[in-house]
Structure formats: structure tokens, C-alpha cells
Design a protein around this motif. Sequence first.
Motif, PDB file in Angstrom:
ATOM      1  N   VAL A 331       0.843  -1.203   0.000  1.00 28.37           N
ATOM      2  CA  VAL A 331       0.000   0.000   0.000  1.00 28.37           C
ATOM      3  C   VAL A 331       0.878   1.252   0.000  1.00 28.37           C
ATOM      4  CG1 VAL A 331      -1.603   1.377   1.385  1.00 28.37           C
ATOM      5  CG2 VAL A 331      -2.017  -1.062   1.077  1.00 28.37           C
ATOM      6  N   GLU A 332       1.898   1.275   0.857  1.00 32.91           N
ATOM      7  CA  GLU A 332       2.804   2.420   0.919  1.00 32.91           C
ATOM      8  C   GLU A 332       3.529   2.615  -0.420  1.00 32.91           C
ATOM      9  OE1 GLU A 332       3.348   4.372   3.642  1.00 32.91           O
ATOM     10  OE2 GLU A 332       3.053   3.177   5.468  1.00 32.91           O
ATOM     11  N   GLU A 333       4.018   1.512  -1.005  1.00 30.76           N
ATOM     12  CA  GLU A 333       4.741   1.601  -2.270  1.00 30.76           C
ATOM     13  C   GLU A 333       3.864   2.123  -3.396  1.00 30.76           C
ATOM     14  OE1 GLU A 333       7.619  -2.299  -1.371  1.00 30.76           O
ATOM     15  OE2 GLU A 333       6.030  -2.372  -2.888  1.00 30.76           O
ATOM     16  N   VAL A 334       2.642   1.592  -3.466  1.00 32.27           N
ATOM     17  CA  VAL A 334       1.732   1.991  -4.540  1.00 32.27           C
ATOM     18  C   VAL A 334       1.364   3.462  -4.403  1.00 32.27           C
ATOM     19  CG1 VAL A 334      -0.605   1.693  -5.437  1.00 32.27           C
ATOM     20  CG2 VAL A 334       0.823  -0.312  -4.983  1.00 32.27           C
ATOM     21  N   TRP A 335       1.034   3.877  -3.183  1.00 30.71           N
ATOM     22  CA  TRP A 335       0.645   5.279  -2.971  1.00 30.71           C
ATOM     23  C   TRP A 335       1.776   6.225  -3.354  1.00 30.71           C
ATOM     24  CZ3 TRP A 335      -3.979   7.276  -2.303  1.00 30.71           C
ATOM     25  CH2 TRP A 335      -4.090   8.610  -1.941  1.00 30.71           C
ATOM     26  N   LYS A 336       2.979   5.883  -2.935  1.00 27.72           N
ATOM     27  CA  LYS A 336       4.131   6.721  -3.259  1.00 27.72           C
ATOM     28  C   LYS A 336       4.364   6.763  -4.769  1.00 27.72           C
ATOM     29  CE  LYS A 336       9.064   7.273  -2.270  1.00 27.72           C
ATOM     30  NZ  LYS A 336      10.243   6.728  -1.530  1.00 27.72           N
ATOM     31  N   GLY A 337       4.278   5.601  -5.435  1.00 25.41           N
ATOM     32  CA  GLY A 337       4.520   5.561  -6.872  1.00 25.41           C
ATOM     33  C   GLY A 337       3.477   6.319  -7.667  1.00 25.41           C
ATOM     34  N   LEU A 338       2.207   6.244  -7.236  1.00 23.61           N
ATOM     35  CA  LEU A 338       1.127   6.898  -7.984  1.00 23.61           C
ATOM     36  C   LEU A 338       1.072   8.396  -7.733  1.00 23.61           C
ATOM     37  CD1 LEU A 338      -1.877   4.390  -7.593  1.00 23.61           C
ATOM     38  CD2 LEU A 338      -0.410   4.725  -9.594  1.00 23.61           C
ATOM     39  N   TYR A 339       1.182   8.812  -6.461  1.00 25.75           N
ATOM     40  CA  TYR A 339       0.820  10.185  -6.131  1.00 25.75           C
ATOM     41  C   TYR A 339       1.959  11.028  -5.559  1.00 25.75           C
ATOM     42  CZ  TYR A 339      -3.783   8.412  -7.061  1.00 25.75           C
ATOM     43  OH  TYR A 339      -4.866   7.847  -7.686  1.00 25.75           O
ATOM     44  N   GLU A 340       3.104  10.444  -5.286  1.00 21.59           N
ATOM     45  CA  GLU A 340       4.253  11.237  -4.875  1.00 21.59           C
ATOM     46  C   GLU A 340       5.306  11.272  -5.983  1.00 21.59           C
ATOM     47  OE1 GLU A 340       5.624   9.914  -1.051  1.00 21.59           O
ATOM     48  OE2 GLU A 340       3.605   9.981  -0.180  1.00 21.59           O
ATOM     49  N   GLU A 341       5.632  10.100  -6.502  1.00 21.95           N
ATOM     50  CA  GLU A 341       6.580  10.052  -7.616  1.00 21.95           C
ATOM     51  C   GLU A 341       5.891  10.209  -8.973  1.00 21.95           C
ATOM     52  OE1 GLU A 341       8.435   6.296  -7.036  1.00 21.95           O
ATOM     53  OE2 GLU A 341       9.565   6.958  -5.259  1.00 21.95           O
ATOM     54  N   ARG A 342       4.573  10.010  -9.000  1.00 20.40           N
ATOM     55  CA  ARG A 342       3.742  10.189 -10.198  1.00 20.40           C
ATOM     56  C   ARG A 342       4.311   9.417 -11.393  1.00 20.40           C
ATOM     57  NH1 ARG A 342       0.057  14.283  -9.175  1.00 20.40           N
ATOM     58  NH2 ARG A 342       0.563  15.602  -7.386  1.00 20.40           N
ATOM     59  N   ARG A 343       4.492   8.110 -11.171  1.00 17.43           N
ATOM     60  CA  ARG A 343       5.071   7.265 -12.210  1.00 17.43           C
ATOM     61  C   ARG A 343       4.041   6.728 -13.195  1.00 17.43           C
ATOM     62  NH1 ARG A 343       7.746   2.645  -9.926  1.00 17.43           N
ATOM     63  NH2 ARG A 343       7.342   3.117  -7.746  1.00 17.43           N
ATOM     64  N   CYS A 344       2.767   7.060 -13.008  1.00 15.52           N
ATOM     65  CA  CYS A 344       1.714   6.609 -13.927  1.00 15.52           C
ATOM     66  C   CYS A 344       0.773   7.772 -14.220  1.00 15.52           C
ATOM     67  CB  CYS A 344       0.905   5.453 -13.313  1.00 15.52           C
ATOM     68  SG  CYS A 344       1.850   3.990 -12.943  1.00 15.52           S
ATOM     69  N   ASN A 345       0.131   7.728 -15.368  1.00 18.29           N
ATOM     70  CA  ASN A 345      -0.939   8.667 -15.672  1.00 18.29           C
ATOM     71  C   ASN A 345      -2.233   8.080 -15.117  1.00 18.29           C
ATOM     72  OD1 ASN A 345       0.669  10.499 -17.151  1.00 18.29           O
ATOM     73  ND2 ASN A 345       0.563   9.176 -18.960  1.00 18.29           N
ATOM     74  N   VAL A 346      -2.741   8.691 -14.059  1.00 20.74           N
ATOM     75  CA  VAL A 346      -3.910   8.148 -13.375  1.00 20.74           C
ATOM     76  C   VAL A 346      -5.125   9.007 -13.652  1.00 20.74           C
ATOM     77  CG1 VAL A 346      -2.587   7.019 -11.571  1.00 20.74           C
ATOM     78  CG2 VAL A 346      -3.270   9.400 -11.273  1.00 20.74           C
ATOM     79  N   THR A 347      -6.313   8.432 -13.355  1.00 22.75           N
ATOM     80  CA  THR A 347      -7.580   9.101 -13.649  1.00 22.75           C
ATOM     81  C   THR A 347      -7.704  10.414 -12.889  1.00 22.75           C
ATOM     82  OG1 THR A 347      -8.621   6.965 -14.016  1.00 22.75           O
ATOM     83  CG2 THR A 347     -10.078   8.840 -13.627  1.00 22.75           C
ATOM     84  N   GLY A 348      -7.411  10.372 -11.606  1.00 21.72           N
ATOM     85  CA  GLY A 348      -7.474  11.581 -10.778  1.00 21.72           C
ATOM     86  C   GLY A 348      -6.109  11.869 -10.212  1.00 21.72           C
ATOM     87  N   SER A 349      -5.989  12.938  -9.457  1.00 19.22           N
ATOM     88  CA  SER A 349      -4.710  13.267  -8.841  1.00 19.22           C
ATOM     89  C   SER A 349      -4.962  13.990  -7.532  1.00 19.22           C
ATOM     90  CB  SER A 349      -3.874  14.144  -9.777  1.00 19.22           C
ATOM     91  OG  SER A 349      -4.555  15.360 -10.051  1.00 19.22           O
ATOM     92  N   LEU A 350      -3.928  13.963  -6.685  1.00 14.17           N
ATOM     93  CA  LEU A 350      -3.998  14.663  -5.429  1.00 14.17           C
ATOM     94  C   LEU A 350      -3.646  16.130  -5.621  1.00 14.17           C
ATOM     95  CD1 LEU A 350      -2.244  12.068  -3.119  1.00 14.17           C
ATOM     96  CD2 LEU A 350      -4.678  12.494  -3.339  1.00 14.17           C
ATOM     97  N   PRO A 351      -4.104  17.001  -4.716  1.00 14.95           N
ATOM     98  CA  PRO A 351      -3.703  18.402  -4.807  1.00 14.95           C
ATOM     99  C   PRO A 351      -2.193  18.536  -4.705  1.00 14.95           C
ATOM    100  CG  PRO A 351      -5.516  18.104  -3.247  1.00 14.95           C
ATOM    101  CD  PRO A 351      -5.027  16.740  -3.614  1.00 14.95           C
ATOM    102  N   SER A 352      -1.629  19.453  -5.450  1.00 13.51           N
ATOM    103  CA  SER A 352      -0.171  19.661  -5.414  1.00 13.51           C
ATOM    104  C   SER A 352       0.240  20.256  -4.064  1.00 13.51           C
ATOM    105  CB  SER A 352       0.250  20.602  -6.526  1.00 13.51           C
ATOM    106  OG  SER A 352      -0.127  20.065  -7.769  1.00 13.51           O
TER     107      SER A 352
END
Length: 352
Positions: A331-352
Motif C-alpha cells: 500500500v505504501e509503495e503503490v501510494w508513493k509511486g502513484l501520487y508522490e513520484e507520479r510514475r503513472c498517468n492516473v484518472t485523478g490526482s492529489l492536490p499539489s
Amino acid sequence: MKTWAARILIRILVLVLILGLLIGRGLWLLHTVRIQLRQTPQGTPSPGPRPGRGSVELSDGTFTFRLDYAAFWAEFPQLQRYRCRELIPGDGVCIGPPGPPLLLLALKSHPASSARRATARRTWARPRVLGGYRVQPIFLVGVSPDPRDMALLGRESEEFGDVVLWDFAESHPNLSLKERCFLRWVGAHCGQADFIFKGDDDVFVNPPALVAYLGQTPNAPHIIYGNIQRHSVVMRGGKYRVSSTLFPQDTYPDFPSGGGFIMPRASVPALAAASEHIPIFPLDDVYFGFLVLAAGLRYRHDERFQVFGMKDELCLYGEAMLVHGVSLDRVEEVWKGLYEERRCNVTGSLPS
């Protein structure tokens, strides 16, 4: 040498004092719970079905399901007589100034699952405004006999204010009590929630994808969104065993998998009303399916509610709304990869 020995002695005394305070707090909370349990009218049936009062029949157009009240009182009387009583009410969770619509993340948890809750709070279960929604988590918990678990839970509640604790003991059949009591809790404490994501705490939830999904979905008050199980076969053995006396049919009505689903605010009153006359079934997701059927609601199935797991690739998590059975480290790895390192183009995003 004497100074060194004195310092060691002081440290030992401090550690003993801290340990004593922790144990004392846990014993106090457990003692409070036991007092509340003794004071709760457990022997008095709650409003709704009484023993020996016939049966209720529900039809989904394909099958007719008959629930005999006497059979439920004979096999699971503790479920039928329980009155919802909160030890930690969680009454401040949904309070706030007017603002964006509220998406409530309501998560079934166990007092012993403090590591799961901590990981969730560090990642996806954090209060935030996201995609035009205010996202707010709440953990739904029963009582554990371990005073250490209860002490940790009490401190979490004080620090985060995101716990609702009822006075029933944690057990697999008692998960259905969380369904019924939560419907009452929402009506009393969180009627302003526009949508409710209801799920387990052993999942990876993707709030940016959830709010993007809600933005693309018509606000239909009568539709439950999730991974819908169609006429699942009744199991007569194992963990999910149900006796033929309690439920003689071979298939269940459709129900959303308990890993996680979404219900709109307008569906809650009908579901709560249904819970007053449908006997409490010992499997929580099946029980919710009976409530949906009795309330006259409908489903919308979506595979992005990944309740049975999926290929473990980072970018697939970004497309899913939830993934069931993910380890805490992952869970920690996925969250970091998606929304901190932004290694994928995802449907939504977190506030900068």
C-alpha cells in the motif's frame, strides 16, 4: 559511576511509569466497556422482528428468498436482539462548515488492526478536499477483549477523531451488526454525506479515482455501485457456512462484495428502514444484499472495484477504485509511486 547508575535508575523508573499508565488506561477502557455491556439491555429485543413471528419473502424476479424469523432467533439470537450502542460515538466526524459535497470512507476495522489504520491514514484515508469532494474517513469497530488493543484504539480516537466503537464483541457473524448499526449512525450523525464508500480496512482505496468516478456518474439515488456478486452459491461448510435450516435456498440474492462499494445518501433511509424488519443474516455482505432487495434499490457493476485481486502492476492500481488484500508495505509503495513520484498517468490526482 554513581551519576551513571542514577541515570539508569531514573530511566527504568520512567519506563515502568509509562508502562503502568498504558496498562492502566487499557484496563480502564476495558472496564468501561464491560460496565457498558452489563448496562446494555442485551436481553431486550430491538425494534423489529420478534421470535416466532412468521417469515419475510423477497423476490428479485428470478428467485424468491424466504427468511424465517424463528430460525434466525434459534441460531443467532444475539444478532437479532442486539441494540446498537456506541462507546465512542464519532459524532464530530462529519461536522464542518458548508463546502464541497462529502464523500465518507466508512471502513470496517478491528481494534487489533492498528497497523492497518496507521498505514491507511498515512496514504489513502486522510481527510482532504479532492476533485470537488471533501473526503473523510471513519473506522467502524467492535470490542476486543485485549486491553492493549482497546487502549491503542482510545488514543487513536483522541488523536484523529475518526473512530466509531460499538459495544458488541468483534466476531465474523457480528460484522453484520456493523452494517445495521452504521446505517443508524449515518442517519444520526452524518446525514450530510452525499456518497458513502463502505468497505474493509485491508484494501488499497484510490480516492482520486473514486471522486472522478462520481463526477462521471449520474447521481441516481436508487443505485449501489460496486463489484456485484450475482446469485452466489450458498456454502454449507467452512468459514462461510450457513445451515439449510437457517437458509434452505441454494443461492443468495445479488450483493455488492464487502471489500468496497458506494451508496448515495438518498439510499440510506430505505436501507435503514429495511434493517428494522429483515432478520440479521450472519454474513455481512449477504445481509446487505437482502437490505438492498427489501429497499427496492438497484446495482451498477464495475470491474474497477477489484475485490478479488489483480495483476500486481503499479499503473493498474491507478485505474482501480479499490484493490482487496494488499499488504501494508505494498500500500505504501503503490501510494508513493502513484501520487508522490507520479510514475503513472492516473484518472485523478492529489492536490499539489
